[in-house]
Scaffold this active site. Structure first.
Site, short mmCIF file in Angstrom:
data_model
loop_
_atom_site.label_atom_id
_atom_site.label_comp_id
_atom_site.label_asym_id
_atom_site.label_seq_id
_atom_site.Cartn_x
_atom_site.Cartn_y
_atom_site.Cartn_z
N LYS A 33 64.67 14.26 43.81
CA LYS A 33 64.48 13.07 44.62
C LYS A 33 64.96 13.27 46.06
O LYS A 33 64.51 12.56 46.97
CB LYS A 33 65.19 11.88 43.99
CG LYS A 33 64.50 11.37 42.72
CD LYS A 33 63.03 11.03 42.96
CE LYS A 33 62.37 10.45 41.71
NZ LYS A 33 60.90 10.26 41.89
N HIS A 53 55.37 7.27 45.69
CA HIS A 53 56.00 7.40 44.38
C HIS A 53 54.96 6.96 43.36
O HIS A 53 54.94 5.82 42.91
CB HIS A 53 57.25 6.53 44.31
CG HIS A 53 58.04 6.72 43.05
ND1 HIS A 53 58.74 5.71 42.46
CD2 HIS A 53 58.24 7.81 42.27
CE1 HIS A 53 59.35 6.16 41.37
NE2 HIS A 53 59.04 7.42 41.23
N LYS A 97 53.51 4.90 34.21
CA LYS A 97 52.97 5.75 35.27
C LYS A 97 52.61 7.14 34.76
O LYS A 97 51.52 7.66 35.05
CB LYS A 97 54.00 5.83 36.40
CG LYS A 97 53.63 6.65 37.60
CD LYS A 97 54.48 6.27 38.81
CE LYS A 97 55.96 6.37 38.51
NZ LYS A 97 56.45 7.75 38.50
N THR A 98 53.51 7.76 34.02
CA THR A 98 53.26 9.10 33.48
C THR A 98 52.26 9.05 32.33
O THR A 98 51.31 9.84 32.26
CB THR A 98 54.57 9.75 33.02
OG1 THR A 98 55.44 9.91 34.14
CG2 THR A 98 54.31 11.11 32.39
N ARG A 109 65.27 12.69 29.33
CA ARG A 109 64.21 13.24 30.17
C ARG A 109 63.77 14.62 29.72
O ARG A 109 64.51 15.37 29.11
CB ARG A 109 64.71 13.34 31.62
CG ARG A 109 64.93 12.00 32.31
CD ARG A 109 63.65 11.45 32.87
NE ARG A 109 63.85 10.19 33.56
CZ ARG A 109 62.93 9.61 34.32
NH1 ARG A 109 61.75 10.20 34.48
NH2 ARG A 109 63.16 8.45 34.89
N ARG A 148 70.22 8.73 38.42
CA ARG A 148 70.58 8.88 39.83
C ARG A 148 71.73 7.93 40.21
O ARG A 148 71.98 6.95 39.54
CB ARG A 148 69.37 8.58 40.71
CG ARG A 148 68.25 9.62 40.63
CD ARG A 148 67.06 9.20 41.48
NE ARG A 148 66.46 7.96 40.97
CZ ARG A 148 66.66 6.75 41.47
NH1 ARG A 148 67.49 6.59 42.50
NH2 ARG A 148 66.07 5.69 40.95
N ASP A 179 54.25 12.05 39.47
CA ASP A 179 55.34 11.28 40.08
C ASP A 179 55.31 11.13 41.59
O ASP A 179 55.63 10.07 42.10
CB ASP A 179 56.67 11.92 39.67
CG ASP A 179 57.86 10.99 39.91
OD1 ASP A 179 57.71 9.78 39.72
OD2 ASP A 179 58.93 11.50 40.27
N SER A 197 60.01 2.89 36.66
CA SER A 197 60.29 3.48 35.36
C SER A 197 59.96 2.50 34.23
O SER A 197 60.32 1.32 34.29
CB SER A 197 61.77 3.87 35.28
OG SER A 197 62.07 4.45 34.05
#
Length: 537
Positions: free
Chosen positions: A201, A220, A242-243, A323, A61, A257, A238
């Site tokens: 996003k 988030h 989390k994932t 990704r 981003r 997410d 990141s």
């Protein structure tokens, strides 16, 4: 103008103002979008049938190129300290130039939902210049039933034209890249970037603006739910897990997410997952690995062999931020509704590269708000260009780039929800132990999973706890299956004085970072700040 696909008869391109287009392809599914992407040379097929594209100079981003229109609606509601500002006139000029740039082009249109709860979702129409972008956003947002499309009228419209180049002098922006949001006109313009994550996003930012006024907390975070209906939330920047940690084979994945938390419980904003691929393997993350390597998934900037089309997930030659995007139902135990009840546990993940934070700590509601507003993790050499050694990162609410409102709005709402539903809050360090990055080792994933399992099933509540001398939160003193010394970080360091100095330095970083929030929180939250209480443990 040629139109293909499931055309929307109720609200066509003319309603938005697009004219003289070569074609519009409406709501195409994966198969025809693959064909368009391959025919146009936008992407290639790799092992397993996934589509792989490159995003050029933007492999992530561009938060400094995001702007919000300042008008009567937003002047006093947007957090201008962290959001770029455009005047209505500048936006109108930008919009006119986008419309002119679109003339003669083929566009791909997707009519989608942001939010699994019908009461709070937004209808997002997304026009893209690229076929693979259309597949990406179709994968990441929620796809309506085909019968709903004929009468679909968007609440918000996104126009993504990567080949458009902004003019900083003419448009009042920073560079040739621009993400411009007009909450009054309900339009988002994205130009100068081929990175598909900007679209996703932008929808998240939009929900972050609207939902707090409806007493819904936009988050988030990832989320999953156990067999007994016990929901867990996982906040983290990141690289914190989390994932990975939410993809638990023994629990149902709600989403990886973005979520909302409201009166009826938790709901996913999305219909897909967007996972980091660097060092991805079937051994460490089997569900994500299998979901990535199949038809219908889209990969960004992943290196692969030109002949065999076998991906090399360890190769970061293009970017560390490789990704994979895939539909949520590619995960075998994913929720079909995207909704669940009220959370029982809230987990904040940090990858502490200084190696001084314990593997898990229990937080009071005041401590939870303090650490939520702090949003701490640490970046290490190699994760960003030019980064050497260890650098702290404080991203408030674990998502500063996506917050149109002041962080205190989200922090206060979160604290109210925690209190109303008696939620247990935990801080989990997935970073380093036995020394800082370069000296110590990464916290074993088995230890993290063991501690999290005990926290989520309630058994950790019964453990004996100590008060950490540096951070003031409660840390279990022992748990079956976890080496006892790991729960006492200073015991893992050979040089105890160096541990003390490093811990004190991190405490000071927390204190300095939180100064900007002190006037926006209650006294008990200010008192939850880390503070060295004794010389050493």
């Amino acid at each position: 103008m040629k139109e293909t696909g499931l055309r929307n008869s109720a609200h066509g391109v003319d309603k938005f103002g697009l004219t003289d287009l070569a074609a519009v392809h409406w709501n195409l599914t994966a198969e025809p979008l693959y064909e368009h992407a391959l025919h146009r040379g936008e992407a290639q097929i790799v092992q397993g049938g996934a589509l792989c594209a490159e995003t050029g100079v933007h492999t992530g981003r561009s938060p400094k190129d995001k702007f919000i229109v300042c008008d009567e609606q937003t002047e006093k509601t947007v957090w201008w300290e962290k959001n770029g500002k455009l005047t209505p006139a500048q936006f109108d000029t930008l919009l006119a130039d986008f419309m002119a740039h679109a003339k003669g082009k083929e566009l791909f249109a997707q009519d989608l939902y942001g939010g699994a709860d019908p009461k709070y979702r937004i209808k997002a129409r997304v026009y893209t210049e690229l076929a693979w972008h259309s597949l990406f956003i179709r994968t990441l947002l929620i796809r309506p039933e085909r019968s709903e499309l004929s009468h679909y009228v968007p609440d918000f419209t996104i126009l993504s034209l990567p080949t458009f180049k902004a003019d900083p002098k003419r448009h009042g922006v920073r560079s040739e890249t621009v993400i411009a949001i007009n909450f009054t006109k309900r339009i988002i313009l994205i130009g100068g970037s081929f990175y598909a994550g900007e679209m996703k996003k932008s929808v998240f930012t939009t929900l972050n603006y609207y939902l707090p006024s409806e007493s819904v907390m936009p988050m988030h975070c990832s989320a999953n739910v156990g067999e007994d209906g016990d929901v867990a939330l996982f906040f983290g920047l990141s690289g914190t897990g989390k994932t990975t940690l939410s993809a638990d084979p023994n629990r149902t994945l709600i989403g990886d997410d973005e979520h909302g938390w409201g009166p009826q419980g938790v709901f996913n904003f999305e219909g897909g997952c967007y996972a980091k691929c660097i060092k991805l393997s079937r051994e460490s993350e089997p569900e994500i690995y299998d979901a990535t390597l199949r038809f219908g998934s889209i990969m960004e900037n992943v290196v692969f062999d030109a002949t065999t089309r076998i991906c090399d997930f360890d190769d970061d030659a293009k970017t560390e931020n490789t990704r994979s995007a895939y539909p949520l139902d590619f995960i075998p135990n994913a929720s079909r509704s995207g909704r669940a009840g009220q959370p029982k546990n809230l987990v904040m993940l940090t990858a502490d590269a200084y190696g001084v934070m314990p593997p898990i700590a229990k937080l009071t509601s005041a401590q939870a708000m303090y650490h939520f507003l702090s949003g701490y993790t640490a970046k290490v050499a190699g994760t960003e260009k030019g980064l050497v050694g260890v650098q702290p990162e404080f991203s408030t609410c674990f998502g500063a780039p996506f917050l149109p409102r002041h962080p205190s709005v989200y922090g206060n709402l979160l604290r109210e929800l925690i209190a109303a539903h008696n939620v247990d809050c935990w801080l989990v360090n997935t970073g380093w132990t036995a020394g800082k990055y370069g000296v110590g080792r990464r916290m074993p994933i088995k230890v993290t999973r063991t501690l999290l399992t005990a926290a989520l099933d309630g058994s950790l509540r019964n453990a004996k706890f100590r008060t950490d001398s540096y951070f003031g939160f409660s840390v279990p003193t022992q748990l079956a299956g976890v080496e006892p010394h790991l729960l006492y970080p200073f015991k893992t360091w050979q040089n105890k004085s160096e541990f003390d100095a490093t811990a004190r330095a991190l405490v000071k970083m927390f204190q300095d970072n939180f100064v900007k929030f002190e006037d926006h929180v209650d006294a008990d939250v200010r008192a939850a700040a880390p503070e060295v209480r004794i010389a050493a443990e």
